[in-house]
Design an enzyme around this catalytic site. Structure first.
Site, PDB file in Angstrom:
ATOM      1  N   GLY A 136      18.708  41.518  28.591  1.00  0.00           N
ATOM      2  CA  GLY A 136      19.582  42.506  27.739  1.00  0.00           C
ATOM      3  C   GLY A 136      20.961  42.088  28.370  1.00  0.00           C
TER       4      GLY A 136
ATOM      5  N   GLU B  53      26.207  45.908  23.327  1.00  0.00           N
ATOM      6  CA  GLU B  53      27.493  44.977  23.375  1.00  0.00           C
ATOM      7  C   GLU B  53      27.873  44.798  24.848  1.00  0.00           C
ATOM      8  OE1 GLU B  53      29.741  44.088  20.079  1.00  0.00           O
ATOM      9  OE2 GLU B  53      28.299  44.708  18.589  1.00  0.00           O
TER      10      GLU B  53
HETATM   11  N1  COS Z   1      34.025  35.287  28.199  1.00  0.00           N
HETATM   12  C1  COS Z   1      33.650  33.938  27.954  1.00  0.00           C
HETATM   13  N2  COS Z   1      32.864  33.383  28.666  1.00  0.00           N
HETATM   14  C2  COS Z   1      32.277  34.095  29.545  1.00  0.00           C
HETATM   15  C3  COS Z   1      32.523  35.362  29.889  1.00  0.00           C
HETATM   16  C4  COS Z   1      33.072  36.102  28.786  1.00  0.00           C
HETATM   17  N3  COS Z   1      33.402  37.414  28.939  1.00  0.00           N
HETATM   18  N4  COS Z   1      31.440  35.866  30.949  1.00  0.00           N
HETATM   19  C5  COS Z   1      30.981  34.759  31.434  1.00  0.00           C
HETATM   20  N5  COS Z   1      31.458  33.630  30.757  1.00  0.00           N
HETATM   21  C6  COS Z   1      31.029  32.320  30.951  1.00  0.00           C
HETATM   22  C7  COS Z   1      31.296  31.698  32.110  1.00  0.00           C
HETATM   23  O1  COS Z   1      32.683  31.212  32.077  1.00  0.00           O
HETATM   24  C8  COS Z   1      30.362  30.767  32.354  1.00  0.00           C
HETATM   25  O2  COS Z   1      30.336  29.367  31.739  1.00  0.00           O
HETATM   26  P1  COS Z   1      30.926  28.086  32.435  1.00  0.00           P
HETATM   27  O3  COS Z   1      29.662  27.816  33.408  1.00  0.00           O
HETATM   28  O4  COS Z   1      30.890  27.270  31.327  1.00  0.00           O
HETATM   29  O5  COS Z   1      32.158  28.419  33.243  1.00  0.00           O
HETATM   30  C9  COS Z   1      29.079  31.307  31.681  1.00  0.00           C
HETATM   31  O6  COS Z   1      29.360  32.173  30.881  1.00  0.00           O
HETATM   32  C10 COS Z   1      28.033  31.877  32.640  1.00  0.00           C
HETATM   33  O7  COS Z   1      28.680  32.818  33.470  1.00  0.00           O
HETATM   34  P2  COS Z   1      28.093  33.400  34.762  1.00  0.00           P
HETATM   35  O8  COS Z   1      27.969  32.220  35.678  1.00  0.00           O
HETATM   36  O9  COS Z   1      29.214  34.422  35.343  1.00  0.00           O
HETATM   37  O10 COS Z   1      27.128  34.225  34.406  1.00  0.00           O
HETATM   38  P3  COS Z   1      26.276  35.214  34.930  1.00  0.00           P
HETATM   39  O11 COS Z   1      24.848  35.320  34.480  1.00  0.00           O
HETATM   40  O12 COS Z   1      26.724  35.843  36.357  1.00  0.00           O
HETATM   41  O13 COS Z   1      26.955  36.646  34.123  1.00  0.00           O
HETATM   42  C11 COS Z   1      27.571  38.014  32.229  1.00  0.00           C
HETATM   43  C12 COS Z   1      27.475  36.740  32.924  1.00  0.00           C
HETATM   44  C13 COS Z   1      26.971  39.048  33.056  1.00  0.00           C
HETATM   45  C14 COS Z   1      29.154  38.185  32.220  1.00  0.00           C
HETATM   46  C15 COS Z   1      26.712  37.817  30.671  1.00  0.00           C
HETATM   47  O14 COS Z   1      25.506  37.648  31.056  1.00  0.00           O
HETATM   48  C16 COS Z   1      27.190  39.117  30.012  1.00  0.00           C
HETATM   49  O15 COS Z   1      28.121  39.348  29.284  1.00  0.00           O
HETATM   50  N6  COS Z   1      25.952  39.658  29.856  1.00  0.00           N
HETATM   51  C17 COS Z   1      26.005  40.935  28.870  1.00  0.00           C
HETATM   52  C18 COS Z   1      25.620  40.492  27.726  1.00  0.00           C
HETATM   53  C19 COS Z   1      25.575  41.835  26.535  1.00  0.00           C
HETATM   54  O16 COS Z   1      26.576  42.180  26.269  1.00  0.00           O
HETATM   55  N7  COS Z   1      24.473  41.856  26.112  1.00  0.00           N
HETATM   56  C20 COS Z   1      24.320  42.958  25.160  1.00  0.00           C
HETATM   57  C21 COS Z   1      23.618  42.091  23.982  1.00  0.00           C
HETATM   58  S1  COS Z   1      24.411  42.275  22.427  1.00  0.00           S
HETATM   59  S2  COS Z   1      23.885  44.000  21.802  1.00  0.00           S
END
Ligand code: COS
Length: 379
Positions: free
Chosen positions: A131, A363
């Site tokens: 999630g 989201e």
């Molecule tokens: N916008 C654009 N790109 C993003 C971003 C954002 N807000 N957050 C992370 N990224 C990109 C990073 O730049 C990275 O890409 P690169 O390796 O090319 O630089 C990639 O995503 C992975 O990021 P990261 O290493 O920070 O990953 P993590 O697993 O630590 O965390 C989060 C990422 C927690 C920010 C992400 O998993 C997230 O947003 N999770 C929530 C998802 C969500 O909203 N779920 C609900 C489902 S839809 S109802």
């Protein structure tokens, strides 16, 4: 700084308000009770242009700005948050994602139908074990040359059964971690694609939330969005904008509950005067109105930044974090002002209180918003 809305924006706001009152309000309690999707209402929203508001008119969209969209989202959400989550996912996740990153062929084939809700869109990222931790995708899209073979399960998918076009995030190359993820356009009816169980939810009960199962679904390569491995960036970038929609939903839920509480406070008498003449209620109303205004300003700023093509990621996360928080508080206070009447269905505020909770979860939970905000602050 200009806080005035244009004539066009005011007209959109009024049209959404009218639609909500005349088309969504009748039956909203029954749809909530029986978990009935607002099929006819969404169809009309498509015809009126609410389902593809920001899409270029050449793909059947309304060609409007994000500020108009958040105004409409607020008005629809005041009355029916189940209809507005369908609207939000369709506009800001599916239509926006297809328009921004899709090929011309994908836009002609899919966006033109999504923008009018002829085919409603669904965004499929969450899984039973992924999630918030969205990089841990278990659904696989195996590269088979001219197509992908899709296998796995998605959970809590909004518009799960009512959709026609599904954007599915899946892992193609696990070694590459998030850079091996793809986003695929899947159509309802593709062999091996099965709609799973419908969730029995606390709130937004009129919205249909399902699990989805994919077993050896053949998805043509032409249905991949962006380059190979772009899927995770696609999901992140799309969710950044989606959060403005959900923030507006939270705002609308709060504002709808506040308007009902204000009206009730002016009518209901206790101890020889109206509730609104008691300072305890006056102060509650003052706090509610201040929180709503604060959320609205954050949302409009995020929408404006997006329209100006400036970085809006932090602003959108702040707007969602704050609006979803105040939606809890304001709807709870609205029930409190209504007293015993607030606890029964007929006065609407108990539903709005139940609906508000999900805005802190989907989201991106409030904890994820804090991660996004603090990363932006600290980088
Ligand atoms: N916008 C654009 N790109 C993003 C971003 C954002 N807000 N957050 C992370 N990224 C990109 C990073 O730049 C990275 O890409 P690169 O390796 O090319 O630089 C990639 O995503 C992975 O990021 P990261 O290493 O920070 O990953 P993590 O697993 O630590 O965390 C989060 C990422 C927690 C920010 C992400 O998993 C997230 O947003 N999770 C929530 C998802 C969500 O909203 N779920 C609900 C489902 S839809 S109802």
């Amino acid at each position: 700084m200009n806080f005035d809305l244009s004539e066009e924006q005011l007209a959109v706001q009024q049209a959404a308000r009218d639609f909500a009152q005349t088309e969504l309000l009748p039956g909203v309690i029954e749809r909530d009770t029986h978990q009935k999707f607002p099929t006819e209402q969404i169809k009309k929203m498509g015809e009126l242009g609410f389902m593809g508001m920001m899409v270029d008119p050449k793909y059947n969209g309304g060609g409007m700005d994000t500020v108009s969209y958040v105004l409409a989202m607020e008005e629809i959400s005041k009355v029916d948050a189940s209809a507005s989550v369908c609207m939000s996912v369709n506009n800001s996740l599916v239509a926006w994602g297809l328009e921004k990153y899709g090929t011309e062929e994908q836009k002609k084939k899919y966006l033109t139908r999504v923008a009018t809700a002829e085919a409603i869109g669904a965004f499929c990222l969450s899984e039973p074990e992924a999630g918030s931790d969205a990089t841990s995708q278990r659904t696989t899209a195996e590269d088979k040359g001219d197509h992908y073979l899709l296998n796995g399960t998605k959970n809590w998918i909004t518009n799960g059964n009512s959709a026609g076009v599904y954007l599915v995030i899946a892992q193609t190359d696990a070694e590459k971690k998030h850079k091996g993820i793809n986003a695929l356009i899947v159509e309802k009816g593709m062999p091996g694609f099965v709609i799973g169980k419908k969730e029995d939810k606390m709130g937004i009960r009129g919205s249909d939330t399902h699990s989805l199962m994919f077993t050896d679904v053949k998805v043509p390569k032409a249905n991949r969005i962006g380059e190979d491995g772009f899927g995770f960036s696609f999901a992140m970038n799309t969710l950044n904008g989606g959060r403005i929609g959900i923030a507006s939903q939270a705002l609308g839920i709060a504002a709808g509950a506040y308007e009902l509480a204000l009206k009730y406070a002016k009518e209901r008498k206790a101890f020889g005067k109206t509730l609104s003449q008691h300072q305890a209620i006056q102060f509650m109303l003052a706090d509610m109105a201040t929180k709503i205004d604060g959320a609205r300003l954050l949302i409009h700023r995020a929408a404006l930044l997006k329209d100006q093509k400036k970085d809006f990621v932090k602003a959108a996360a702040m707007a969602k974090l704050y609006a979803s928080q105040i939606a809890q508080e304001v709807t709870t206070d609205a029930v409190q002002i209504h007293g015993g009447y607030g606890y029964v269905k007929e006065y609407h505020v108990e539903r709005l209180m139940r609906d508000a909770k999900i805005t802190q979860i989907y989201e991106g939970t409030s904890e994820i918003q804090r991660m996004v905000i603090s990363r932006e602050l600290l980088r």
